[in-house]
Design a protein around this motif. Structure first.
Motif, PDB file in Angstrom:
ATOM      1  N   ALA A  38      12.407  -0.641  11.860  1.00 25.23           N
ATOM      2  CA  ALA A  38      11.152  -1.033  11.188  1.00 25.23           C
ATOM      3  C   ALA A  38      10.116   0.081  11.362  1.00 25.23           C
ATOM      4  CB  ALA A  38      10.619  -2.326  11.792  1.00 25.23           C
ATOM      5  N   PRO A  39       9.194   0.239  10.374  1.00 18.50           N
ATOM      6  CA  PRO A  39       8.162   1.274  10.508  1.00 18.50           C
ATOM      7  C   PRO A  39       7.200   0.960  11.660  1.00 18.50           C
ATOM      8  CG  PRO A  39       7.770  -0.075   8.549  1.00 18.50           C
ATOM      9  CD  PRO A  39       9.076  -0.504   9.106  1.00 18.50           C
ATOM     10  N   ASP A  40       6.604   2.006  12.243  1.00 24.67           N
ATOM     11  CA  ASP A  40       5.633   1.809  13.328  1.00 24.67           C
ATOM     12  C   ASP A  40       4.417   1.042  12.822  1.00 24.67           C
ATOM     13  OD1 ASP A  40       7.246   3.299  14.936  1.00 24.67           O
ATOM     14  OD2 ASP A  40       6.203   5.198  14.518  1.00 24.67           O
ATOM     15  N   GLU A  41       3.803   0.267  13.709  1.00 23.99           N
ATOM     16  CA  GLU A  41       2.622  -0.526  13.328  1.00 23.99           C
ATOM     17  C   GLU A  41       1.480   0.367  12.829  1.00 23.99           C
ATOM     18  OE1 GLU A  41       2.005  -3.820  13.026  1.00 23.99           O
ATOM     19  OE2 GLU A  41       4.119  -4.175  13.422  1.00 23.99           O
ATOM     20  N   GLU A  42       1.303   1.550  13.495  1.00 26.82           N
ATOM     21  CA  GLU A  42       0.208   2.462  13.060  1.00 26.82           C
ATOM     22  C   GLU A  42       0.443   2.958  11.637  1.00 26.82           C
ATOM     23  OE1 GLU A  42       2.113   4.469  16.167  1.00 26.82           O
ATOM     24  OE2 GLU A  42       1.937   2.291  16.336  1.00 26.82           O
ATOM     25  N   LYS A  43       1.710   3.102  11.255  1.00 28.73           N
ATOM     26  CA  LYS A  43       2.048   3.633   9.934  1.00 28.73           C
ATOM     27  C   LYS A  43       1.632   2.670   8.828  1.00 28.73           C
ATOM     28  CE  LYS A  43       4.206   6.747   7.387  1.00 28.73           C
ATOM     29  NZ  LYS A  43       3.618   8.061   7.231  1.00 28.73           N
ATOM     30  N   VAL A  44       1.728   1.377   9.121  1.00 29.61           N
ATOM     31  CA  VAL A  44       1.435   0.397   8.067  1.00 29.61           C
ATOM     32  C   VAL A  44       0.032  -0.206   8.199  1.00 29.61           C
ATOM     33  CG1 VAL A  44       3.845  -0.207   7.653  1.00 29.61           C
ATOM     34  CG2 VAL A  44       2.566  -1.449   9.392  1.00 29.61           C
ATOM     35  N   ALA A  45      -0.704   0.140   9.242  1.00 33.67           N
ATOM     36  CA  ALA A  45      -2.042  -0.443   9.453  1.00 33.67           C
ATOM     37  C   ALA A  45      -2.941  -0.251   8.238  1.00 33.67           C
ATOM     38  CB  ALA A  45      -2.691   0.191  10.683  1.00 33.67           C
ATOM     39  N   ASN A  46      -3.484  -1.369   7.729  1.00 33.20           N
ATOM     40  CA  ASN A  46      -4.394  -1.402   6.569  1.00 33.20           C
ATOM     41  C   ASN A  46      -3.734  -0.998   5.245  1.00 33.20           C
ATOM     42  OD1 ASN A  46      -6.792  -2.377   7.715  1.00 33.20           O
ATOM     43  ND2 ASN A  46      -7.202  -0.374   8.624  1.00 33.20           N
ATOM     44  N   LEU A  47      -2.413  -0.762   5.253  1.00 36.61           N
ATOM     45  CA  LEU A  47      -1.734  -0.362   4.009  1.00 36.61           C
ATOM     46  C   LEU A  47      -0.784  -1.445   3.482  1.00 36.61           C
ATOM     47  CD1 LEU A  47      -0.950   3.430   4.615  1.00 36.61           C
ATOM     48  CD2 LEU A  47      -2.867   2.402   3.386  1.00 36.61           C
ATOM     49  N   THR A  48      -0.685  -2.580   4.205  1.00 33.34           N
ATOM     50  CA  THR A  48       0.071  -3.727   3.686  1.00 33.34           C
ATOM     51  C   THR A  48      -0.754  -4.981   3.947  1.00 33.34           C
ATOM     52  OG1 THR A  48       1.210  -4.188   5.756  1.00 33.34           O
ATOM     53  CG2 THR A  48       2.307  -2.648   4.272  1.00 33.34           C
ATOM     54  N   PHE A  55      -5.591  11.238  -3.298  1.00 30.14           N
ATOM     55  CA  PHE A  55      -5.832  11.786  -4.630  1.00 30.14           C
ATOM     56  C   PHE A  55      -4.771  11.270  -5.610  1.00 30.14           C
ATOM     57  CE2 PHE A  55      -8.590  14.624  -2.546  1.00 30.14           C
ATOM     58  CZ  PHE A  55      -9.210  15.478  -3.436  1.00 30.14           C
ATOM     59  N   THR A  56      -3.538  11.100  -5.107  1.00 25.58           N
ATOM     60  CA  THR A  56      -2.408  10.801  -5.999  1.00 25.58           C
ATOM     61  C   THR A  56      -1.576   9.641  -5.459  1.00 25.58           C
ATOM     62  OG1 THR A  56      -0.796  12.239  -4.904  1.00 25.58           O
ATOM     63  CG2 THR A  56      -2.222  13.261  -6.566  1.00 25.58           C
ATOM     64  N   MET A  57      -0.765   9.066  -6.350  1.00 22.99           N
ATOM     65  CA  MET A  57       0.129   7.971  -5.958  1.00 22.99           C
ATOM     66  C   MET A  57       1.257   8.446  -5.030  1.00 22.99           C
ATOM     67  SD  MET A  57      -1.208   5.276  -7.114  1.00 22.99           S
ATOM     68  CE  MET A  57      -2.633   6.134  -6.460  1.00 22.99           C
ATOM     69  N   PRO A  58       1.869   9.609  -5.272  1.00 19.98           N
ATOM     70  CA  PRO A  58       2.861  10.098  -4.300  1.00 19.98           C
ATOM     71  C   PRO A  58       2.258  10.293  -2.906  1.00 19.98           C
ATOM     72  CG  PRO A  58       3.100  11.272  -6.368  1.00 19.98           C
ATOM     73  CD  PRO A  58       1.860  10.442  -6.485  1.00 19.98           C
ATOM     74  N   GLU A  59       0.988  10.710  -2.854  1.00 21.23           N
ATOM     75  CA  GLU A  59       0.310  10.897  -1.567  1.00 21.23           C
ATOM     76  C   GLU A  59       0.195   9.552  -0.840  1.00 21.23           C
ATOM     77  OE1 GLU A  59      -3.873  12.921   0.035  1.00 21.23           O
ATOM     78  OE2 GLU A  59      -3.567  12.634  -2.112  1.00 21.23           O
ATOM     79  N   PHE A  60      -0.036   8.469  -1.614  1.00 22.60           N
ATOM     80  CA  PHE A  60      -0.098   7.133  -1.010  1.00 22.60           C
ATOM     81  C   PHE A  60       1.255   6.753  -0.410  1.00 22.60           C
ATOM     82  CE2 PHE A  60       0.500   2.517  -1.227  1.00 22.60           C
ATOM     83  CZ  PHE A  60      -0.562   2.097  -0.431  1.00 22.60           C
ATOM     84  N   LEU A  61       2.343   7.088  -1.135  1.00 19.61           N
ATOM     85  CA  LEU A  61       3.680   6.775  -0.612  1.00 19.61           C
ATOM     86  C   LEU A  61       3.959   7.519   0.692  1.00 19.61           C
ATOM     87  CD1 LEU A  61       6.218   6.478  -3.584  1.00 19.61           C
ATOM     88  CD2 LEU A  61       4.901   4.704  -2.424  1.00 19.61           C
ATOM     89  N   GLU A  62       3.427   8.738   0.809  1.00 18.69           N
ATOM     90  CA  GLU A  62       3.628   9.479   2.062  1.00 18.69           C
ATOM     91  C   GLU A  62       2.909   8.770   3.209  1.00 18.69           C
ATOM     92  OE1 GLU A  62       3.613  13.961   3.852  1.00 18.69           O
ATOM     93  OE2 GLU A  62       2.108  13.514   2.343  1.00 18.69           O
ATOM     94  N   LYS A  63       1.695   8.268   2.934  1.00 18.08           N
ATOM     95  CA  LYS A  63       0.945   7.586   3.994  1.00 18.08           C
ATOM     96  C   LYS A  63       1.632   6.274   4.388  1.00 18.08           C
ATOM     97  CE  LYS A  63      -3.449   9.751   3.709  1.00 18.08           C
ATOM     98  NZ  LYS A  63      -4.840   9.674   4.061  1.00 18.08           N
ATOM     99  N   ARG A  64       2.178   5.581   3.382  1.00 15.43           N
ATOM    100  CA  ARG A  64       2.828   4.282   3.663  1.00 15.43           C
ATOM    101  C   ARG A  64       4.258   4.460   4.185  1.00 15.43           C
ATOM    102  NH1 ARG A  64       5.565   0.826   4.940  1.00 15.43           N
ATOM    103  NH2 ARG A  64       5.805  -1.297   4.142  1.00 15.43           N
ATOM    104  N   PHE A  65       4.985   5.448   3.654  1.00 17.24           N
ATOM    105  CA  PHE A  65       6.384   5.651   4.044  1.00 17.24           C
ATOM    106  C   PHE A  65       6.578   7.006   4.742  1.00 17.24           C
ATOM    107  CE2 PHE A  65       6.687   2.773   0.277  1.00 17.24           C
ATOM    108  CZ  PHE A  65       7.129   1.653   0.973  1.00 17.24           C
ATOM    109  N   ASP A  66       6.929   8.039   3.953  1.00 14.71           N
ATOM    110  CA  ASP A  66       7.099   9.378   4.523  1.00 14.71           C
ATOM    111  C   ASP A  66       7.071  10.425   3.426  1.00 14.71           C
ATOM    112  OD1 ASP A  66       9.661   9.436   3.324  1.00 14.71           O
ATOM    113  OD2 ASP A  66      10.588   8.553   5.092  1.00 14.71           O
ATOM    114  N   ALA A  67       7.179  11.707   3.823  1.00 17.13           N
ATOM    115  CA  ALA A  67       7.037  12.821   2.861  1.00 17.13           C
ATOM    116  C   ALA A  67       8.147  12.839   1.817  1.00 17.13           C
ATOM    117  CB  ALA A  67       7.019  14.149   3.617  1.00 17.13           C
ATOM    118  N   ARG A  68       9.342  12.310   2.145  1.00 16.42           N
ATOM    119  CA  ARG A  68      10.455  12.337   1.181  1.00 16.42           C
ATOM    120  C   ARG A  68      10.112  11.554  -0.082  1.00 16.42           C
ATOM    121  NH1 ARG A  68      15.148  10.063   4.977  1.00 16.42           N
ATOM    122  NH2 ARG A  68      13.462   8.560   5.271  1.00 16.42           N
TER     123      ARG A  68
END
Length: 539
Positions: free
Chosen positions: A488-498, A104-117
């Motif tokens: 480095a971030p886990d592969e599942e964390k970045v899948a389809n997001l980079t 829904f939001t850009m901060p939500e995208f950052l959580e999916k790509r990085f983390d809640a912080r």
């Protein structure tokens, strides 16, 4: 200033009745779900997406501020309008990633790509940025327009418009915003085109206009040693701000996310880019016309920000004056409505829902409505402070954005293009960015009390464009260095997001979401942008 007559008031009344009719129709159709309230049910076509992108961007701060830039030897500010071609990057590059993540939001995208912080920091940062730039600037511009047009005092005009816009935004949500904005975009373009045409007639045509203001006045490219607008810093910083605003800012991206699918969303951004070519001719040129008429003694205004409404009230005939006045009010209302809805989305989805995940949908919608009201009040309080930062409204907007944009642009670009960037790098870059932006604004406001030979005076007095360019470079280096100091971030964390991790299936889907027509129109837009840059070289 000529005041509006009866025929003008009839036109304005008719316009507001049509607007009210659309709002009532939308409100009657709405459902009490967050997807409907914040993203119009994700079911909007490309025309409405594009018109909404244009209308929410072109507020009265553009109409008033861009004409003010044209009337006050600030022509290099035009590059911020020309850089709107960057909305094409939203459609072609960023949108598929956002759509795949289902956010829904850009901060939500950052959580999916990085983390809640990162999500928390960007949510709070964005809401503060909206108060500093969009809400207060739009209310201020609206006050200038309404008081000039209707002959009432500034604060009455500003607050009346805020209340009126707030009512239909709070009740109708995003659906009310995008459909009313479509009408407002059409009206604003028509009104400004008529004003430009009649204004050129009044000044005796294009050649006569150039003769009065001199050809060098229309030069947007200043030497690299220029104190106000050195061209290398102008190009770099306007690009950084452009990527932040057009590709990562909730305010604009939310419109693309309302689309039925990526294809409609991309076409909406292409249509938005085509529409965004118009302000150069429809808002900046009237400012130059107003200046030429003032130089000839045919027009009088005190502040450059008054150039557009004064020109309008003196050049347009009865009835048409009312229609363009309605268009200006529409511009103000569409920008305010957009930012109100974006703030309520950010607060409700990224802050309130995170704290209370079990909240029912109906209560979340009500929370969004309350958040809107609070932010409006804060925006009104900020206006007197804002007036101290810069003389011309449009320049104020761009200077503050030059401090806010670099860390966010760096995190989103690196997040999508470089999979090694991790949550710690993103989080600390955003935190550092907020601290540096806040220090810069405070130093700029207090620099007269500082030692002229000291470091802090230098930081507060540094050209805002040069500051923005260097700040972006620091953010990029900082994010990369910090990321390499952590795993480095886990592969599942970045899948389809980079870019390095998109599956073949997703690549195929993206390929099927555009045609040669989309590519052709995008190339035409870029060609026109280059043409405008060459044209405004003062020769």
């Amino acid at each position: 200033m000529q005041t509006l007559d009866t025929f003008d008031w009839v036109t304005i009344t008719l316009y507001f009745l049509v607007l009210l009719g659309i709002a009532v129709w939308v409100i009657s159709k709405k459902k009490n779900s967050t997807e409907d309230y914040f993203l119009a049910g994700r079911n909007v076509g490309w025309f409405v997406v594009g018109a909404s992108i244009f209308a929410s961007n072109i507020g009265s701060e553009h109409v008033v501020g861009l004409a003010g830039a044209g009337a006050s030897d600030k022509l290099p500010m035009l590059i911020y309008e020309i850089q709107a071609w960057i909305v094409l990057i939203l459609g072609w590059v960023f949108l598929p990633f956002y759509a795949r993540s289902g956010v829904f939001t850009m901060p939500e995208f950052l959580e999916k790509r990085f983390d809640a912080r990162s999500r928390w920091v960007l949510s709070v940062f964005s809401i503060v940025a909206y108060v500093l730039t969009k809400i207060s600037v739009t209310i201020y511009a609206g006050g200038v327009v309404v008081s000039a047009l209707l002959g009432i005092d500034f604060w009455t005009g500003a607050i009346a418009t805020v209340v009126l816009t707030g009512i239909y935004t709070v009740l109708g949500g995003m659906r009310a915003v995008v459909y009313t904005e479509t009408l407002q975009a059409i009206l604003l373009v028509f009104g400004a085109a008529v004003l430009t045409y009649l204004g050129l007639g009044e000044v005796g045509g294009w050649d006569s206009l150039i003769e009065t203001v001199k050809p060098e006045y229309l030069n947007m490219w200043r030497p690299s040693t220029d104190q106000d607008f050195p061209w290398p810093s102008l190009v770099v910083t306007s690009t950084i701000v452009g990527i932040w605003y057009w590709c990562t800012d909730q305010y604009i991206v939310q419109r693309a996310l309302t689309a039925k699918n990526v294809k409609e969303g991309r076409r909406g951004t292409i249509f938005g880019a085509v529409m965004k070519l118009l302000p150069v001719f429809l808002f900046l040129i009237p400012g130059v016309i107003a200046l030429a008429l003032k130089m000839r003694g045919q027009l009088q205004w005190d502040s450059p920000d008054e150039a557009f409404p004064v020109l309008m009230s003196n050049v347009l005939p009865s009835g048409l004056r009312g229609l363009v006045a309605a268009g200006l009010l529409a511009a103000l209302m569409s920008s305010l409505a957009s930012v109100f809805n974006s703030v309520s989305t950010l607060f409700t989805v990224d802050i309130y829902k995170k704290l209370k995940p079990d909240t029912p949908e109906k209560k979340l919608v009500k929370t969004g409505q309350m958040a809107t009201m609070v932010v409006v009040i804060i925006g009104i309080i900020w206006i007197p402070i804002m007036a101290n930062i810069s003389g011309v409204l449009y320049e104020y907007l761009q200077s503050v954005q030059s401090y806010i944009a670099p860390p966010i642009t760096a995190v989103f670009l690196l997040g999508i293009f470089y999979k090694r960037i991790n949550g710690l790098g993103a989080y600390l870059t955003l935190v550092m960015g907020i601290v540096v932006a806040a220090i810069r604004i405070v130093l700029e406001l207090t620099k007269n009390d500082l030692d002229p030979n000291g470091f802090w005076f230098y930081m507060g007095d540094m050209n805002f464009l040069s500051f923005g360019a260097w700040f972006f470079l620091v953010c990029i280096i900082f994010a990369i260095v910090v990321s390499f100091l952590a795993p480095a971030p886990d592969e599942e964390k970045v899948a389809n997001l980079t870019f390095g991790t998109i599956s073949n299936e997703e690549k195929e889907k993206t390929k099927n979401s555009y045609s040669w027509i989309d590519i052709f129109i995008s190339i035409i837009v870029l060609a026109v942008v280059v043409g405008v840059m060459v044209f405004f070289n003062g020769k």
